[in-house]
Design a protein around this motif. Structure first.
Motif, PDB file in Angstrom:
ATOM      1  N   GLY A   1       0.773  -1.227   0.000  1.00 30.32           N
ATOM      2  CA  GLY A   1       0.000   0.000   0.000  1.00 30.32           C
ATOM      3  C   GLY A   1       0.803   1.273   0.000  1.00 30.32           C
ATOM      4  O   GLY A   1       0.234   2.366  -0.138  1.00 30.32           O
ATOM      5  N   HIS A   2       2.135   1.165   0.155  1.00 30.58           N
ATOM      6  CA  HIS A   2       2.944   2.374   0.292  1.00 30.58           C
ATOM      7  C   HIS A   2       4.260   2.235  -0.458  1.00 30.58           C
ATOM      8  O   HIS A   2       4.827   1.148  -0.547  1.00 30.58           O
ATOM      9  CB  HIS A   2       3.229   2.654   1.773  1.00 30.58           C
ATOM     10  CG  HIS A   2       1.987   2.825   2.581  1.00 30.58           C
ATOM     11  ND1 HIS A   2       1.316   4.011   2.665  1.00 30.58           N
ATOM     12  CD2 HIS A   2       1.280   1.935   3.323  1.00 30.58           C
ATOM     13  CE1 HIS A   2       0.238   3.857   3.429  1.00 30.58           C
ATOM     14  NE2 HIS A   2       0.194   2.605   3.840  1.00 30.58           N
ATOM     15  N   CYS A   3       4.728   3.338  -0.990  1.00 29.36           N
ATOM     16  CA  CYS A   3       6.047   3.385  -1.616  1.00 29.36           C
ATOM     17  C   CYS A   3       6.575   4.797  -1.393  1.00 29.36           C
ATOM     18  O   CYS A   3       6.125   5.747  -2.033  1.00 29.36           O
ATOM     19  CB  CYS A   3       5.940   3.056  -3.103  1.00 29.36           C
ATOM     20  SG  CYS A   3       7.537   2.663  -3.859  1.00 29.36           S
ATOM     21  N   GLN A   4       7.497   4.936  -0.453  1.00 28.12           N
ATOM     22  CA  GLN A   4       7.973   6.251  -0.043  1.00 28.12           C
ATOM     23  C   GLN A   4       9.458   6.226   0.250  1.00 28.12           C
ATOM     24  O   GLN A   4      10.022   5.181   0.581  1.00 28.12           O
ATOM     25  CB  GLN A   4       7.253   6.715   1.231  1.00 28.12           C
ATOM     26  CG  GLN A   4       5.740   6.783   1.146  1.00 28.12           C
ATOM     27  CD  GLN A   4       5.127   7.284   2.438  1.00 28.12           C
ATOM     28  OE1 GLN A   4       5.677   8.143   3.127  1.00 28.12           O
ATOM     29  NE2 GLN A   4       3.967   6.751   2.784  1.00 28.12           N
TER      30      GLN A   4
ATOM     31  N   GLY B   1      10.074  11.578  -1.349  1.00 24.25           N
ATOM     32  CA  GLY B   1       9.325  11.156  -2.523  1.00 24.25           C
ATOM     33  C   GLY B   1       8.348  10.063  -2.165  1.00 24.25           C
ATOM     34  O   GLY B   1       8.461   9.409  -1.124  1.00 24.25           O
ATOM     35  N   ALA B   2       7.363   9.869  -3.038  1.00 26.13           N
ATOM     36  CA  ALA B   2       6.347   8.830  -2.834  1.00 26.13           C
ATOM     37  C   ALA B   2       5.736   8.484  -4.179  1.00 26.13           C
ATOM     38  O   ALA B   2       6.006   9.148  -5.193  1.00 26.13           O
ATOM     39  CB  ALA B   2       5.273   9.302  -1.851  1.00 26.13           C
ATOM     40  N   THR B   3       4.906   7.447  -4.195  1.00 28.50           N
ATOM     41  CA  THR B   3       4.273   7.068  -5.447  1.00 28.50           C
ATOM     42  C   THR B   3       3.212   8.091  -5.850  1.00 28.50           C
ATOM     43  O   THR B   3       2.519   8.640  -4.996  1.00 28.50           O
ATOM     44  CB  THR B   3       3.624   5.674  -5.344  1.00 28.50           C
ATOM     45  OG1 THR B   3       3.021   5.351  -6.585  1.00 28.50           O
ATOM     46  CG2 THR B   3       2.577   5.608  -4.245  1.00 28.50           C
ATOM     47  N   ILE B   4       3.121   8.332  -7.146  1.00 33.31           N
ATOM     48  CA  ILE B   4       2.063   9.215  -7.650  1.00 33.31           C
ATOM     49  C   ILE B   4       0.889   8.396  -8.190  1.00 33.31           C
ATOM     50  O   ILE B   4      -0.088   8.963  -8.666  1.00 33.31           O
ATOM     51  CB  ILE B   4       2.593  10.174  -8.730  1.00 33.31           C
ATOM     52  CG1 ILE B   4       3.102   9.397  -9.951  1.00 33.31           C
ATOM     53  CG2 ILE B   4       3.678  11.077  -8.162  1.00 33.31           C
ATOM     54  CD1 ILE B   4       3.448  10.288 -11.136  1.00 33.31           C
TER      55      ILE B   4
ATOM     56  N   GLU C   1       3.632  15.013   8.071  1.00 29.87           N
ATOM     57  CA  GLU C   1       2.376  15.760   7.941  1.00 29.87           C
ATOM     58  C   GLU C   1       2.557  17.031   7.117  1.00 29.87           C
ATOM     59  O   GLU C   1       1.591  17.587   6.590  1.00 29.87           O
ATOM     60  CB  GLU C   1       1.828  16.127   9.324  1.00 29.87           C
ATOM     61  CG  GLU C   1       1.530  14.929  10.221  1.00 29.87           C
ATOM     62  CD  GLU C   1       0.130  14.378  10.027  1.00 29.87           C
ATOM     63  OE1 GLU C   1      -0.553  14.811   9.080  1.00 29.87           O
ATOM     64  OE2 GLU C   1      -0.267  13.516  10.834  1.00 29.87           O
ATOM     65  N   ASP C   2       3.792  17.530   7.022  1.00 31.92           N
ATOM     66  CA  ASP C   2       4.054  18.777   6.308  1.00 31.92           C
ATOM     67  C   ASP C   2       4.410  18.577   4.841  1.00 31.92           C
ATOM     68  O   ASP C   2       4.607  19.551   4.114  1.00 31.92           O
ATOM     69  CB  ASP C   2       5.197  19.548   6.989  1.00 31.92           C
ATOM     70  CG  ASP C   2       4.853  19.940   8.420  1.00 31.92           C
ATOM     71  OD1 ASP C   2       3.678  20.286   8.668  1.00 31.92           O
ATOM     72  OD2 ASP C   2       5.745  19.890   9.281  1.00 31.92           O
ATOM     73  N   ALA C   3       4.517  17.320   4.394  1.00 31.04           N
ATOM     74  CA  ALA C   3       4.881  17.061   2.998  1.00 31.04           C
ATOM     75  C   ALA C   3       3.771  17.548   2.069  1.00 31.04           C
ATOM     76  O   ALA C   3       2.586  17.412   2.381  1.00 31.04           O
ATOM     77  CB  ALA C   3       5.113  15.574   2.785  1.00 31.04           C
ATOM     78  N   PRO C   4       4.150  18.133   0.932  1.00 31.36           N
ATOM     79  CA  PRO C   4       3.127  18.601  -0.014  1.00 31.36           C
ATOM     80  C   PRO C   4       2.323  17.443  -0.575  1.00 31.36           C
ATOM     81  O   PRO C   4       2.834  16.331  -0.745  1.00 31.36           O
ATOM     82  CB  PRO C   4       3.949  19.295  -1.106  1.00 31.36           C
ATOM     83  CG  PRO C   4       5.310  18.666  -1.016  1.00 31.36           C
ATOM     84  CD  PRO C   4       5.516  18.375   0.433  1.00 31.36           C
ATOM     85  N   ALA C   5       1.051  17.697  -0.839  1.00 34.81           N
ATOM     86  CA  ALA C   5       0.194  16.661  -1.401  1.00 34.81           C
ATOM     87  C   ALA C   5       0.646  16.307  -2.813  1.00 34.81           C
ATOM     88  O   ALA C   5       1.037  17.173  -3.596  1.00 34.81           O
ATOM     89  CB  ALA C   5      -1.254  17.147  -1.422  1.00 34.81           C
ATOM     90  N   LEU C   6       0.628  15.022  -3.111  1.00 31.20           N
ATOM     91  CA  LEU C   6       0.977  14.550  -4.449  1.00 31.20           C
ATOM     92  C   LEU C   6      -0.304  14.390  -5.273  1.00 31.20           C
ATOM     93  O   LEU C   6      -1.383  14.143  -4.721  1.00 31.20           O
ATOM     94  CB  LEU C   6       1.707  13.214  -4.396  1.00 31.20           C
ATOM     95  CG  LEU C   6       3.111  13.252  -3.787  1.00 31.20           C
ATOM     96  CD1 LEU C   6       3.656  11.846  -3.657  1.00 31.20           C
ATOM     97  CD2 LEU C   6       4.038  14.095  -4.626  1.00 31.20           C
ATOM     98  N   ARG C   7      -0.174  14.529  -6.559  1.00 31.56           N
ATOM     99  CA  ARG C   7      -1.329  14.353  -7.432  1.00 31.56           C
ATOM    100  C   ARG C   7      -1.150  13.098  -8.277  1.00 31.56           C
ATOM    101  O   ARG C   7      -0.071  12.829  -8.775  1.00 31.56           O
ATOM    102  CB  ARG C   7      -1.478  15.573  -8.354  1.00 31.56           C
ATOM    103  CG  ARG C   7      -1.858  16.844  -7.618  1.00 31.56           C
ATOM    104  CD  ARG C   7      -2.148  17.972  -8.565  1.00 31.56           C
ATOM    105  NE  ARG C   7      -2.596  19.159  -7.861  1.00 31.56           N
ATOM    106  CZ  ARG C   7      -2.984  20.280  -8.469  1.00 31.56           C
ATOM    107  NH1 ARG C   7      -2.973  20.347  -9.776  1.00 31.56           N
ATOM    108  NH2 ARG C   7      -3.368  21.316  -7.742  1.00 31.56           N
ATOM    109  N   GLY C   8      -2.224  12.374  -8.452  1.00 29.02           N
ATOM    110  CA  GLY C   8      -2.171  11.167  -9.263  1.00 29.02           C
ATOM    111  C   GLY C   8      -3.196  10.169  -8.763  1.00 29.02           C
ATOM    112  O   GLY C   8      -3.513  10.120  -7.578  1.00 29.02           O
ATOM    113  N   ALA C   9      -3.691   9.365  -9.647  1.00 33.75           N
ATOM    114  CA  ALA C   9      -4.698   8.367  -9.269  1.00 33.75           C
ATOM    115  C   ALA C   9      -4.115   7.387  -8.275  1.00 33.75           C
ATOM    116  O   ALA C   9      -3.021   6.854  -8.472  1.00 33.75           O
ATOM    117  CB  ALA C   9      -5.192   7.643 -10.525  1.00 33.75           C
ATOM    118  N   GLY C  10      -4.832   7.144  -7.221  1.00 31.34           N
ATOM    119  CA  GLY C  10      -4.416   6.134  -6.246  1.00 31.34           C
ATOM    120  C   GLY C  10      -3.260   6.540  -5.371  1.00 31.34           C
ATOM    121  O   GLY C  10      -2.579   5.689  -4.812  1.00 31.34           O
TER     122      GLY C  10
END
Length: 350
Positions: free
Chosen positions: A137-140, A154-157, A338-347
């Motif tokens: 469920g996670h890739c960060q 970084g994280a999955t988009i 909690e301060d990381a910017p929101a990522l955009r992308g499906a899922g």
């Protein structure tokens, strides 16, 4: 200090007792694999019902195995998110009940922090270190600066790596869960497919993407049908190689970014269920060595969802005098940074 940990965030029901000498005194786990196998993935309601049925007996068995009573505990810790909310509620409610009845402190653990600190249980890794958290469920990629202090690089988009493995295995007619099935099939490859895409390769950020790779595999499968066993093996190996090389490229960039923030970086740590993949471990070891960093990969039983890492994380916080109120509300989403910017992308799983 001795802490009981409870894990129920997805499809593993688990309990463990850990002490502050990094000893796992006892642990028990019930895998819901057979319950979810017919569906090719985890069904939230089925998972919650299984947690409700098995958690109490598992805790009793764990305490017997550890040879202690609840009075001997210094605290109870439970995964309080992120995860499938039904299962999380089961674990948190049980932990609160034990804490209230026996007058023990309770700590609500962020499941991702459990993975983040698992290497401190297994290898006593010093802060700060770079964490690759790679699971279903996670890739960060995060800089672990201290207990409770995390900076996401970084994280999955779109899909997480483990989710992509599950979907790829289904496309290839392999079993669930997909990661181990892909790895087993890839071992029989004679000519791995080399032209599948490497998502995000060379991008200046540290984010991941696996949706396009999954689509490319689906198109290849449709072109080649019907698939022979040899084709399945070669496609599985090609997919595994593409995922591994994509992750390694992201990690290389993250090491540089992490050192800008924390020049005294001590290690590259990989945790989460996908960290069990041997090709990924080998590739990451090479990447870490080139950066003059040790690769720390906890034992496989501490990479997949488990209660020992939850107990240990609770212990680290309780040692600092940090506790959670008994009215703490479970959280289906709970980012470490909690301060990381929101990522955009499906899922997006940020």
């Amino acid at each position: 200090m001795i802490v009981l940990g409870i894990e129920s965030s997805c499809d593993e029901t688990a309990a463990a007792v850990v002490n502050d000498r990094r000893q796992v005194l006892a642990e028990e786990l019930f895998s819901q694999f057979e319950e979810h196998k017919p569906y090719g993935g985890v069904v939230p309601e089925v998972a919650a019902r299984a947690h409700l049925e098995h958690l109490g007996p598992l805790i009793e068995a764990t305490m017997r195995k550890a040879g202690i009573g609840f009075a001997d505990l210094d605290g109870i810790a439970a995964t309080a998110g992120p995860g499938l909310i039904g299962g999380v509620i089961v674990g948190v409610t049980m932990a609160k009940a034990i804490a209230a009845v026996h007058g023990k402190p309770f700590y609500a653990v962020n499941h991702l922090e459990g993975h983040a600190l698992s290497a401190r249980l297994s290898d006593d890794v010093a802060f700060p270190y770079l964490l690759l958290l790679v699971s279903g469920g996670h890739c960060q990629l995060l800089v672990v600066e201290d207990i409770g202090r995390y900076h996401r690089l970084g994280a999955t988009i779109d899909d997480a790596a483990g989710e992509a493995f599950d979907k790829a295995a289904k496309l290839l007619g392999l079993s669930y869960p997909g990661g181990p099935a892909i790895q087993r099939a890839a071992e029989g490859a004679t000519d791995p497919v080399r032209d599948l895409p490497r998502p995000m390769l060379g991008r200046p950020d540290c984010n991941f993407s696996f949706s396009g790779l999954k689509t490319a595999l689906r198109q290849r499968v449709e072109e080649l049908r019907p698939l022979s066993p040899d084709m399945v093996a070669n496609l599985a190996a090609g997919f595994e190689i593409a995922v591994t090389e994509s992750i390694a490229d992201r990690v290389k960039r993250a090491i540089a970014a992490a050192r800008e923030r924390m020049p005294n970086l001590t290690a590259l740590v990989v945790a989460g269920g996908v960290a069990a993949n041997q090709r990924l471990r080998t590739c990451l070891a090479e990447t870490a060595a080139k950066a003059n960093l040790p690769l720390v990969a906890p034992p496989i039983r501490l990479c997949t969802d488990n209660a020992a890492m939850i107990a240990w994380t609770g212990l680290e916080h309780l040692k600092r005098g940090e506790t959670s109120a008994l009215d703490f509300a479970p959280r289906p989403r709970w980012p470490l940074d909690e301060d990381a910017p929101a990522l955009r992308g499906a899922g997006v799983k940020a």
